[in-house]
Design a protein around this motif. Structure first.
Motif, mmCIF file in Angstrom:
data_model
loop_
_atom_site.group_PDB
_atom_site.id
_atom_site.type_symbol
_atom_site.label_atom_id
_atom_site.label_comp_id
_atom_site.label_asym_id
_atom_site.label_seq_id
_atom_site.Cartn_x
_atom_site.Cartn_y
_atom_site.Cartn_z
ATOM 1 N N ALA A 255 -14.092 14.464 -17.021
ATOM 2 C CA ALA A 255 -13.231 15.654 -18.006
ATOM 3 C C ALA A 255 -11.811 15.558 -17.687
ATOM 4 O O ALA A 255 -10.939 15.532 -18.598
ATOM 5 N N ALA A 256 -11.577 15.626 -16.277
ATOM 6 C CA ALA A 256 -10.091 15.578 -15.887
ATOM 7 C C ALA A 256 -9.397 14.359 -16.325
ATOM 8 O O ALA A 256 -8.264 14.412 -16.865
ATOM 9 N N MET A 302 -7.497 14.869 -9.830
ATOM 10 C CA MET A 302 -6.065 14.778 -9.978
ATOM 11 C C MET A 302 -5.282 13.546 -10.048
ATOM 12 O O MET A 302 -4.206 13.458 -10.412
ATOM 13 N N THR A 303 -5.977 12.484 -9.703
ATOM 14 C CA THR A 303 -5.190 11.068 -9.803
ATOM 15 C C THR A 303 -5.311 10.669 -11.304
ATOM 16 O O THR A 303 -6.149 10.766 -12.013
ATOM 17 N N LEU A 304 -4.108 10.243 -11.737
ATOM 18 C CA LEU A 304 -3.947 9.753 -12.914
ATOM 19 C C LEU A 304 -4.682 8.302 -13.363
ATOM 20 O O LEU A 304 -4.463 7.778 -12.424
ATOM 21 N N PRO A 305 -5.341 8.544 -14.569
ATOM 22 C CA PRO A 305 -5.876 7.421 -14.831
ATOM 23 C C PRO A 305 -4.876 6.110 -15.035
ATOM 24 O O PRO A 305 -3.628 6.201 -15.103
ATOM 25 N N SER A 306 -5.538 5.017 -14.725
ATOM 26 C CA SER A 306 -4.598 3.731 -14.606
ATOM 27 C C SER A 306 -4.197 3.289 -15.935
ATOM 28 O O SER A 306 -4.956 3.707 -17.251
ATOM 29 N N LEU A 329 4.375 10.746 -16.549
ATOM 30 C CA LEU A 329 3.496 11.942 -16.474
ATOM 31 C C LEU A 329 3.438 12.437 -14.961
ATOM 32 O O LEU A 329 3.589 13.657 -14.632
ATOM 33 N N LEU A 330 3.450 11.540 -14.066
ATOM 34 C CA LEU A 330 3.374 11.971 -12.528
ATOM 35 C C LEU A 330 4.595 12.632 -12.270
ATOM 36 O O LEU A 330 4.467 13.771 -11.524
ATOM 37 N N SER A 331 5.764 12.291 -12.820
ATOM 38 C CA SER A 331 7.080 12.782 -12.320
ATOM 39 C C SER A 331 6.825 14.241 -12.951
ATOM 40 O O SER A 331 7.378 15.331 -12.331
ATOM 41 N N GLN A 332 6.474 14.536 -14.435
ATOM 42 C CA GLN A 332 6.728 15.703 -14.891
ATOM 43 C C GLN A 332 5.665 16.703 -14.462
ATOM 44 O O GLN A 332 6.186 17.874 -13.997
ATOM 45 N N LEU A 333 4.416 16.183 -13.936
ATOM 46 C CA LEU A 333 3.537 17.117 -13.395
ATOM 47 C C LEU A 333 4.065 17.457 -11.733
ATOM 48 O O LEU A 333 3.712 18.533 -11.218
ATOM 49 N N GLY A 334 4.901 16.278 -11.319
ATOM 50 C CA GLY A 334 5.096 16.882 -9.915
ATOM 51 C C GLY A 334 6.231 17.722 -9.771
ATOM 52 O O GLY A 334 6.323 18.626 -8.999
ATOM 53 N N ILE A 335 7.307 17.880 -10.930
ATOM 54 C CA ILE A 335 8.203 18.695 -10.859
ATOM 55 C C ILE A 335 7.570 20.200 -11.414
ATOM 56 O O ILE A 335 7.767 21.273 -10.700
ATOM 57 N N ALA A 336 6.445 20.130 -12.198
ATOM 58 C CA ALA A 336 6.019 21.671 -12.696
ATOM 59 C C ALA A 336 5.371 22.150 -11.544
ATOM 60 O O ALA A 336 5.276 23.510 -11.563
ATOM 61 N N HIS A 368 -2.253 12.385 0.603
ATOM 62 C CA HIS A 368 -1.717 11.120 -0.311
ATOM 63 C C HIS A 368 -1.375 11.318 -1.698
ATOM 64 O O HIS A 368 -0.369 11.029 -2.113
ATOM 65 N N LEU A 369 -2.389 11.837 -2.391
ATOM 66 C CA LEU A 369 -2.340 12.353 -3.792
ATOM 67 C C LEU A 369 -1.236 13.294 -3.840
ATOM 68 O O LEU A 369 -0.081 13.006 -4.967
ATOM 69 N N ALA A 370 -1.196 14.339 -3.132
ATOM 70 C CA ALA A 370 -0.071 15.523 -3.265
ATOM 71 C C ALA A 370 1.253 14.647 -2.960
ATOM 72 O O ALA A 370 2.254 14.983 -3.557
#
Length: 563
Positions: A255-256, A302-306, A329-336, A368-370
């Protein structure tokens, strides 16, 4: 099974499904598609494939799902007692399953004889307290199989209440839920839990669940009960509910992935669903128990799909655009959620010596994910801080797992760190050059580095004294990783990477034709790419077909070009 028992069973299953979806599903959709039990071949070594091994294992797993653990064990005991020491067949195995279970598995045998990945289309309707699911299955044409009969597909279904409890099966009864299930399919509760296993052995079927508690959500294909694709339109609200509360680990992760994957496919869409999802999951991560399971599952969710996974959902898209969208998206969610990522990293740092137990593995995975999200957040505004984040880990860690992670992330930073990268590359090599396995990693991490313009470095590595076409593991580490992981550089529009790979395949053909045919595999998946790349990949395959010497490579290229 061993890895699942030793560490996280859910994460092991997720790893298996990820590999199946990105590799075997692609093979099933390619000109090289073949059944689990092939009817013919030119060169037998070309059938040591993901279809034979991974999909074949999934066929056995489906039988276990349908029979339940106890009956499956009894059936396998019967099979071994009856055929130990003899040349047994898949038919012998299925017969033992039928005798113990009483099931009619005639249509299940289609899994052995028909190629392709079945697609299940699900339409859900709700009237009052009744949910109705209408199912259709179909499987597109494959080489020499223009049409297919229906498969016998085990569909594991659950129902999750508003507070995260199972509504169906014995688990639902124990929680005082009173629901009635009706269907034209046979079904049972084989393991006495909250999952019902339906035998979907026809082209269309209906499942009706009455007495459903308000705001309950259907959990579909739990545990990835069959190697199929599912077309089941879900609202973001339902997906967020499942990703947060589903009692099935695979279904939570899936689902995620759907929420995050849709953000990658449509980068202009509203970020709120992805942000809401990760807000819930990071909150859970900060209070997650050190049980070796929860943190590992959260890291996977929480790992983004490839990019290849998203491409399979959206064939014909530009793979490089999808890869860049993923980074964005990784960057946007990292900032948020930067504060949350910092807390997760600090909560999971350990001053204790390295341990390979499940709890430590889960903590490292989450940390590592964080760090991935945190590094993506800060590298645009403070590139030096991003470098220090990974460099500090590289220097202070006492294990290869952390050092490999930090090494790979340092190489992904921008070109302003070129000099520092050269020092790190040499340092890592000097530390581990006596270990063949870690040296393979040294090659593969550089091959998979997605920074644009890395082709010259790959060409340079192919002339490195420690690279040898006679060494299959070294070939896989450099060439296969480059072609399957480094989407941004391998699929550059000038086609130079395709030509480089073709040069190496043709040299390899005279040394190890079986391996040459395997290395050619990424080019055989040309149909899922955009038209420009399709043309260049076909031209490359034609060149290999024309110049190759072995039956192995000729069979692969001829079948690929014949599509």
């Amino acid at each position: 099974e061993f890895s699942a028992a030793m560490n996280s069973r859910n994460v092991k299953r997720i790893e298996e499904v990820n590999a199946l979806r990105t590799t075997q599903f692609a093979e099933d959709a390619s000109p090289l598609a073949h059944p689990v039990r092939p009817n013919s071949y030119i060169e037998i070594s070309n059938f040591y494939t993901t279809t034979i091994y991974e999909k074949g294992a999934e066929v056995v797993r489906m039988l276990s799902t349908m029979l339940g653990q106890d009956k499956f064990r009894t059936a396998t005991d019967l099979y071994f007692d009856r055929h130990d020491g003899s040349a047994a067949t898949t038919e012998d195995f299925v017969v033992a399953m039928e005798e113990v279970s009483g099931l009619n598995l005639q249509r299940f045998r289609n899994w052995y004889s028909q190629a392709g990945t079945p697609v299940i289309k699900v339409e859900e309707s709700r009237i009052s307290d009744t949910i109705t699911l209408h199912l259709k299955q179909f499987c597109g044409p494959s080489p020499n199989q223009p049409s297919k009969s229906a498969f016998h597909i085990p569909i594991s279904i659950g129902l999750i209440s508003i507070d995260g409890r199972d509504v169906l099966g014995q688990a639902g009864t124990a929680s005082k839920f009173d629901v009635k299930v009706q269907s034209d399919l046979n079904f049972e509760n084989p393991n006495g839990d909250g999952t019902l296993a339906f035998h979907f052995d026809c082209e269309e079927a209906t499942i009706a669940i009455a007495g459903v508690p308000p705001k309950s959500v259907v959990s579909f294909l739990r545990g990835f009960s069959a190697p199929v694709k599912v077309n089941f339109p879900r609202s973001d609200t339902d997906l967020l509910h499942l990703a947060s509360l589903d009692t099935d680990g695979f279904a939570r992760w899936d689902a995620a992935q759907k929420v995050l994957g849709s953000m990658i496919a449509t980068p202009t869409s509203d970020l709120q669903s992805a942000k809401a999802l990760l807000e819930k999951l990071t909150h859970s991560a900060m209070s997650a128990p050190d049980d070796g399971e929860t943190k590992a599952l959260l890291a996977s969710a929480m790992t983004l799909p490839s990019a290849p996974y998203v491409l399979d959902q959206n064939p014909g898209r530009d793979i490089i655009e999808l890869d860049r969208s993923r980074d964005g998206l990784l960057s946007q969610l990292g900032i948020a959620l930067e504060d949350s990522w910092e807390k997760i990293v600090s909560h999971n740092v350990s001053d204790n010596p390295y341990q390979a137990d499940g709890k430590s593995i889960a903590r490292r995975s989450l940390s590592h994910l964080a760090m991935d999200y945190l590094g993506a957040s800060i590298q645009q505004r403070e590139p030096r801080t991003a470098w220090n984040l990974y460099y500090d880990l590289y220097q202070r860690c006492d294990n290869v797992t952390d050092r490999l992670f930090a090494f790979s992330r340092l190489l992904r930073l921008d070109a302003s760190f070129a000099e520092q990268k050269s020092v790190i590359i040499q340092d890592f090599h000097d530390r581990f050059n006596e270990s063949a396995l870690v040296t393979d990693k040294w090659f593969s991490i550089q091959a998979g580095c997605t920074v644009s313009g890395t082709l010259p470095r790959i060409i340079e590595l192919a002339t490195h004294p420690e690279f040898d076409l006679h060494n299959p593991n070294r070939v896989r580490a450099l060439l296969v990783t480059f072609a399957t992981v480094n989407h941004r550089e391998f699929h550059r529009m000038d086609g130079k990477s395709y030509s480089f790979l073709a040069d190496k395949i043709l040299k390899l053909d005279s040394l190890n034709p079986q391996l040459a045919a395997r290395v050619c595999t990424p080019l055989t998946r040309w149909q899922r790419y955009d038209l420009g790349r399709q043309e260049r990949m076909r031209d490359t395959l034609e060149r290999i077909r024309r110049d190759c010497q072995s039956k192995d490579l000729r069979e692969v290229t001829q079948k690929s070009l014949g599509a």
